[in-house]
Design a protein around this motif. Structure first.
Motif, PDB file in Angstrom:
ATOM      1  N   ASP A  58       0.834  -1.209   0.000  1.00 45.68           N
ATOM      2  CA  ASP A  58       0.000   0.000   0.000  1.00 45.68           C
ATOM      3  C   ASP A  58       0.865   1.255   0.000  1.00 45.68           C
ATOM      4  OD1 ASP A  58      -2.259  -1.563   0.024  1.00 45.68           O
ATOM      5  OD2 ASP A  58      -2.657  -1.318   2.169  1.00 45.68           O
ATOM      6  N   PHE A  59       1.931   1.229   0.806  1.00 42.87           N
ATOM      7  CA  PHE A  59       2.839   2.377   0.877  1.00 42.87           C
ATOM      8  C   PHE A  59       3.484   2.641  -0.480  1.00 42.87           C
ATOM      9  CE2 PHE A  59       7.172   4.010   1.437  1.00 42.87           C
ATOM     10  CZ  PHE A  59       6.932   5.173   2.152  1.00 42.87           C
ATOM     11  N   LEU A  60       4.005   1.603  -1.095  1.00 40.97           N
ATOM     12  CA  LEU A  60       4.681   1.767  -2.389  1.00 40.97           C
ATOM     13  C   LEU A  60       3.708   2.212  -3.476  1.00 40.97           C
ATOM     14  CD1 LEU A  60       7.034  -1.362  -2.327  1.00 40.97           C
ATOM     15  CD2 LEU A  60       7.657   1.026  -1.906  1.00 40.97           C
ATOM     16  N   SER A  61       2.484   1.689  -3.408  1.00 39.69           N
ATOM     17  CA  SER A  61       1.484   2.056  -4.420  1.00 39.69           C
ATOM     18  C   SER A  61       1.023   3.494  -4.272  1.00 39.69           C
ATOM     19  CB  SER A  61       0.281   1.113  -4.318  1.00 39.69           C
ATOM     20  OG  SER A  61       0.649  -0.222  -4.601  1.00 39.69           O
ATOM     21  N   SER A  62       1.168   4.065  -3.071  1.00 40.94           N
ATOM     22  CA  SER A  62       0.685   5.419  -2.810  1.00 40.94           C
ATOM     23  C   SER A  62       1.645   6.509  -3.285  1.00 40.94           C
ATOM     24  CB  SER A  62       0.437   5.602  -1.309  1.00 40.94           C
ATOM     25  OG  SER A  62       1.668   5.657  -0.597  1.00 40.94           O
ATOM     26  N   LEU A  63       2.876   6.121  -3.631  1.00 39.73           N
ATOM     27  CA  LEU A  63       3.879   7.115  -3.999  1.00 39.73           C
ATOM     28  C   LEU A  63       3.639   7.650  -5.406  1.00 39.73           C
ATOM     29  CD1 LEU A  63       6.987   5.280  -2.520  1.00 39.73           C
ATOM     30  CD2 LEU A  63       5.757   7.234  -1.536  1.00 39.73           C
ATOM     31  N   PRO A  64       3.945   8.920  -5.624  1.00 45.98           N
ATOM     32  CA  PRO A  64       3.697   9.541  -6.937  1.00 45.98           C
ATOM     33  C   PRO A  64       4.463   8.861  -8.060  1.00 45.98           C
ATOM     34  CG  PRO A  64       4.165  11.207  -5.263  1.00 45.98           C
ATOM     35  CD  PRO A  64       4.493   9.879  -4.651  1.00 45.98           C
ATOM     36  N   SER A  65       3.896   8.891  -9.245  1.00 50.84           N
ATOM     37  CA  SER A  65       4.552   8.339 -10.424  1.00 50.84           C
ATOM     38  C   SER A  65       5.901   9.036 -10.641  1.00 50.84           C
ATOM     39  CB  SER A  65       3.657   8.530 -11.652  1.00 50.84           C
ATOM     40  OG  SER A  65       4.304   8.068 -12.818  1.00 50.84           O
ATOM     41  N   GLY A  66       6.914   8.254 -10.964  1.00 54.64           N
ATOM     42  CA  GLY A  66       8.243   8.805 -11.198  1.00 54.64           C
ATOM     43  C   GLY A  66       9.112   8.884  -9.956  1.00 54.64           C
ATOM     44  N   SER A  67       8.594   8.480  -8.800  1.00 50.66           N
ATOM     45  CA  SER A  67       9.372   8.539  -7.558  1.00 50.66           C
ATOM     46  C   SER A  67      10.554   7.578  -7.614  1.00 50.66           C
ATOM     47  CB  SER A  67       8.493   8.166  -6.362  1.00 50.66           C
ATOM     48  OG  SER A  67       7.480   9.117  -6.145  1.00 50.66           O
ATOM     49  N   LEU A  68      11.671   8.004  -7.027  1.00 49.99           N
ATOM     50  CA  LEU A  68      12.834   7.148  -6.861  1.00 49.99           C
ATOM     51  C   LEU A  68      12.801   6.590  -5.444  1.00 49.99           C
ATOM     52  CD1 LEU A  68      15.534   5.922  -7.687  1.00 49.99           C
ATOM     53  CD2 LEU A  68      16.632   8.078  -7.008  1.00 49.99           C
ATOM     54  N   ILE A  69      12.706   5.273  -5.329  1.00 52.15           N
ATOM     55  CA  ILE A  69      12.541   4.623  -4.031  1.00 52.15           C
ATOM     56  C   ILE A  69      13.802   3.836  -3.699  1.00 52.15           C
ATOM     57  CG2 ILE A  69      11.140   3.015  -2.689  1.00 52.15           C
ATOM     58  CD1 ILE A  69       8.893   3.558  -4.815  1.00 52.15           C
ATOM     59  N   LEU A  70      14.348   4.062  -2.512  1.00 46.63           N
ATOM     60  CA  LEU A  70      15.544   3.372  -2.045  1.00 46.63           C
ATOM     61  C   LEU A  70      15.128   2.286  -1.062  1.00 46.63           C
ATOM     62  CD1 LEU A  70      17.733   6.543  -1.366  1.00 46.63           C
ATOM     63  CD2 LEU A  70      17.548   5.213  -3.486  1.00 46.63           C
ATOM     64  N   ASP A  71      15.499   1.037  -1.347  1.00 53.04           N
ATOM     65  CA  ASP A  71      15.186  -0.091  -0.475  1.00 53.04           C
ATOM     66  C   ASP A  71      16.460  -0.508   0.236  1.00 53.04           C
ATOM     67  OD1 ASP A  71      14.460  -2.456   0.743  1.00 53.04           O
ATOM     68  OD2 ASP A  71      13.420  -3.296  -1.004  1.00 53.04           O
ATOM     69  N   ALA A  72      16.577  -0.127   1.516  1.00 53.42           N
ATOM     70  CA  ALA A  72      17.767  -0.420   2.313  1.00 53.42           C
ATOM     71  C   ALA A  72      17.582  -1.748   3.034  1.00 53.42           C
ATOM     72  CB  ALA A  72      18.029   0.704   3.309  1.00 53.42           C
ATOM     73  N   GLY A  73      18.345  -2.752   2.614  1.00 48.32           N
ATOM     74  CA  GLY A  73      18.143  -4.100   3.128  1.00 48.32           C
ATOM     75  C   GLY A  73      17.128  -4.823   2.269  1.00 48.32           C
ATOM     76  N   CYS A  74      17.358  -4.800   0.971  1.00 53.57           N
ATOM     77  CA  CYS A  74      16.353  -5.264   0.002  1.00 53.57           C
ATOM     78  C   CYS A  74      16.227  -6.774  -0.069  1.00 53.57           C
ATOM     79  CB  CYS A  74      16.661  -4.702  -1.379  1.00 53.57           C
ATOM     80  SG  CYS A  74      18.262  -5.231  -2.066  1.00 53.57           S
TER      81      CYS A  74
END
Length: 323
Positions: A58-74
């Motif tokens: 839900d959190f990831l889906s809520s982010l605006p289009s084009g957002s750069l998301i950093l996954d620390a401990g992926c």
């Protein structure tokens, strides 16, 4: 398939002023019972990690289009690319898990959660899913949160999840191996932690999917020859216990012959369970009590808590970077 160039000045930097050397130095317990373990079990671990947690999705889906998301401990990268309208970059301390991500075509690199190799304000959002509970001191856990805030832009959001003391199934706490001694701040010495009891089950129902799916629920046998478990003591009241070893059973047919598992068995960092036909590794966890995750953010002046919740025996928090 691309791998991030860590030698370039952009977008990665190292800021030696961020924290003391002691916080960045990895304690031995994390090297042995987090880093080495996940490298050894990576393919098997990855095969059990595929379902997305609904709250994270839900959190990831809520982010605006084009957002750069950093996954620390992926980990194995199960969240990388989840929102196809966004861009993802992942990092993990385990080269074996990062190789799995690379083989899937993800943008990833090997990095430490307490010293993220991104410039300040680089990402639009960041996530840290089931990572902080593997850090063995309060200062390192706080530093990891500071790093997540640092690397996002003003207004950027950070989602953090950790295992909770307040398990929905309270019996689980009696099935892990509680460590008798709380580690001193920045513990790095060669001393062996001492356990108070032998775990009686492998059940890991505190997370959505677990190794039980492939190994069943038989009792775990832990060898008293394993040096790190030390002398076993009488069972004690674990009401306030937060330091645990949680076992992972790597089936014999998944363990490398003459590889990492053989070395772990030879050095006492793993044991054999012939009943289950598996090599048993212990993973270090600091499980979080209610309010503890939020309290770690109290000294971070440029972030505020926008949401916190309990989900599937995990404490979760969302921060917003304010400046």
């Amino acid at each position: 398939m691309k791998q991030i160039n860590t030698e370039s000045d952009e977008p990665y930097i190292t800021d030696n002023s961020i924290s003391s050397i002691s916080v960045k130095s990895t304690p031995e317990i994390e090297k042995k019972f987090v880093h080495h373990v996940y490298d050894a079990i990576a393919p098997h671990f990855s095969s059990t990690r595929f379902a997305k947690w609904p709250k994270v999705a839900d959190f990831l889906s809520s982010l605006p289009s084009g957002s750069l998301i950093l996954d620390a401990g992926c980990g194995n990268g199960k969240y990388l690319g989840f929102n196809q309208d966004c861009f993802f970059i992942g990092c993990d301390i385990s080269p074996s898990l990062i190789k799995i991500c690379l083989d899937r075509g993800n943008e990833v690199l090997v990095a430490d959660a307490v010293n993220l190799p991104y410039r300040t304000g680089f990402g639009d959002a960041a996530i840290s899913i089931a990572v902080l509970h593997h850090l063995s001191t309060e200062n390192r856990r706080r530093k990891a949160i500071e790093e997540l805030v640092r690397v996002v832009k003003k207004g950027g959001l950070v989602l953090i999840t950790v295992w909770a003391v307040e398990q929905e199934d309270r019996s689980l706490l009696n099935k892990w191996t509680p460590l008798a001694d709380k580690y001193v701040e920045e513990w790095q010495g060669p001393g062996s932690p001492r356990a108070t009891r032998v775990p009686s089950s492998l059940s890991l129902e505190s997370i959505p999917e677990s190794e039980e799916s492939s190994l069943g629920g038989e009792n775990v046998k832990v060898s008293n020859e394993s040096e790190i478990l030390g002398d076993l003591k009488e069972e004690k009241n674990v009401k306030n216990q937060q330091e645990y070893f949680v076992p992972w059973h790597l089936p014999y047919h998944r363990a490398e012959v003459g590889g990492a598992s053989a070395h772990a068995l030879a050095t006492g960092l793993a044991t054999k369970d012939d009943v289950k036909g598996a090599v048993v590794y212990n993973r270090y966890y600091h499980v979080f009590s209610e309010g503890e995750l939020e309290s770690l953010t109290n000294g971070i002046s440029n972030a505020r808590v926008v949401d916190q919740f309990f989900d599937k025996s995990n404490w979760c928090i969302i921060l917003e970077k304010t400046s």
